[in-house]
Design an enzyme around this catalytic site. Structure first.
Site, PDB file in Angstrom:
ATOM      1  N   HIS A 156     -68.690   3.765 -23.292  1.00 29.09           N
ATOM      2  CA  HIS A 156     -69.656   3.511 -24.488  1.00 29.09           C
ATOM      3  C   HIS A 156     -69.694   4.678 -25.429  1.00 29.09           C
ATOM      4  O   HIS A 156     -69.552   5.827 -24.824  1.00 29.09           O
ATOM      5  CB  HIS A 156     -70.935   3.330 -23.389  1.00 29.09           C
ATOM      6  CG  HIS A 156     -70.918   1.878 -22.612  1.00 29.09           C
ATOM      7  ND1 HIS A 156     -72.210   1.290 -22.368  1.00 29.09           N
ATOM      8  CD2 HIS A 156     -70.026   1.092 -22.405  1.00 29.09           C
ATOM      9  CE1 HIS A 156     -71.967   0.073 -21.828  1.00 29.09           C
ATOM     10  NE2 HIS A 156     -70.579   0.020 -21.953  1.00 29.09           N
TER      11      HIS A 156
ATOM     12  N   GLU B 250     -72.452   6.484 -26.046  1.00 29.07           N
ATOM     13  CA  GLU B 250     -73.188   7.528 -25.692  1.00 29.07           C
ATOM     14  C   GLU B 250     -72.611   8.317 -24.458  1.00 29.07           C
ATOM     15  O   GLU B 250     -72.483   9.541 -24.412  1.00 29.07           O
ATOM     16  CB  GLU B 250     -74.737   6.972 -24.879  1.00 29.07           C
ATOM     17  CG  GLU B 250     -75.377   6.275 -25.988  1.00 29.07           C
ATOM     18  CD  GLU B 250     -75.265   4.857 -26.019  1.00 29.07           C
ATOM     19  OE1 GLU B 250     -76.129   4.111 -26.486  1.00 29.07           O
ATOM     20  OE2 GLU B 250     -74.245   4.254 -25.358  1.00 29.07           O
TER      21      GLU B 250
ATOM     22  N   CYS C  50     -77.913   1.252 -22.922  1.00 28.74           N
ATOM     23  CA  CYS C  50     -77.746   0.382 -21.606  1.00 28.74           C
ATOM     24  C   CYS C  50     -78.244   1.001 -20.439  1.00 28.74           C
ATOM     25  O   CYS C  50     -78.198   2.433 -20.366  1.00 28.74           O
ATOM     26  CB  CYS C  50     -76.369  -0.236 -21.662  1.00 28.74           C
ATOM     27  SG  CYS C  50     -75.173   0.937 -21.060  1.00 28.74           S
TER      28      CYS C  50
ATOM     29  N   CYS D 151     -75.458   4.213 -19.725  1.00 21.84           N
ATOM     30  CA  CYS D 151     -75.800   5.291 -20.687  1.00 21.84           C
ATOM     31  C   CYS D 151     -77.167   6.014 -20.350  1.00 21.84           C
ATOM     32  O   CYS D 151     -77.287   7.266 -20.256  1.00 21.84           O
ATOM     33  CB  CYS D 151     -75.703   4.491 -22.189  1.00 21.84           C
ATOM     34  SG  CYS D 151     -74.246   4.415 -22.313  1.00 21.84           S
TER      35      CYS D 151
END
Length: 164
Positions: A61, A63, A91, A94
Site C-alpha cells: 500500500h 502508506e 486502511c 496502514c
C-alpha cells in the site's frame, strides 16, 4: 502571509504531491489509486504509491511503501518527528503501520467512504477486528501456546536487544 497560512500552503503542497503519486501509479498500472509521502522538517524523506497488483504484494500500500522509503532514507525504524500525507484515509493495515512507525501526524484527502464507493471497501476488516476469534471469517486457532513463549523468553534474556 501569516505562519498559519504558510503552514496550510505547505500542507496542501505535500498533499498535492501524494495525490500526484496516486495518479502516476494508476496511469502506469502499478496499483490502486493511492499515494503517500513522509515529511520531516519540511523535507520529503519518503514516497510511495500503491504497488499491490504490479508486485503481487497485498501489503504494498502507498502508506507502507512511503514508510519503508522514509525508514531507509533516515536509517531508522521509528519515524518520530515525521508527518504522513496520504491521498486517502489509511486502511486498517496502514493504520497499524503508522502507529508502529510512530509518525507524529497524518493528513489525508479522500475518506474511507469515498474509497468504498470506488471499490476499495475495508469496512469488513474494521468489523472483523472487533469479533472474537471464533466469529471471524478466517479461523484463528491457538496452537502450542507454550512453545510460542520460547522466543519471548529468549528476547527477555538478550542483553543487547534494540527495544521498540
Amino acid at each position: 502571509m501569516s505562519t498559519k497560512e504558510q503552514t496550510l500552503e505547505n500542507d496542501e503542497k505535500f498533499m498535492d504531491e501524494a495525490i500526484e503519486l496516486a495518479i502516476k501509479g494508476v496511469m502506469s498500472d502499478e496499483g490502486g489509486p493511492f499515494g503517500a509521502i513522509v515529511v520531516k522538517d519540511g523535507r520529503i524523506v519518503g514516497k510511495g504509491n500503491n504497488h499491490v497488483t504490479s508486485t503481487n504484494d497485498p501489503t504494498a500500500h502507498a502508506e507502507v511503501m512511503a514508510i519503508r522509503d522514509a525508514c531507509r532514507t533516515l536509517n531508522t525504524f521509528q519515524l518520530n518527528g515525521c508527518v504522513l500525507y496520504t491521498s486517502c484515509e489509511p486502511c486498517p493495515m496502514c493504520l497499524g503501520a503508522i502507529y508502529w512507525a510512530r509518525l507524529d501526524k497524518v493528513f489525508y484527502s479522500a475518506n474511507r467512504h469515498i474509497a468504498s464507493y470506488h471499490g476499495f471497501d475495508d469496512s469488513f476488516i474494521y468489523n472483523e477486528v472487533n469479533l472474537s476469534f471464533d466469529k471471524r471469517r478466517i479461523p484463528f486457532i491457538n496452537i502450542s501456546p507454550e512453545k510460542g513463549l520460547v522466543p519471548f523468553r529468549e528476547w527477555e534474556k538478550k542483553d543487547d536487544k534494540i527495544k521498540y
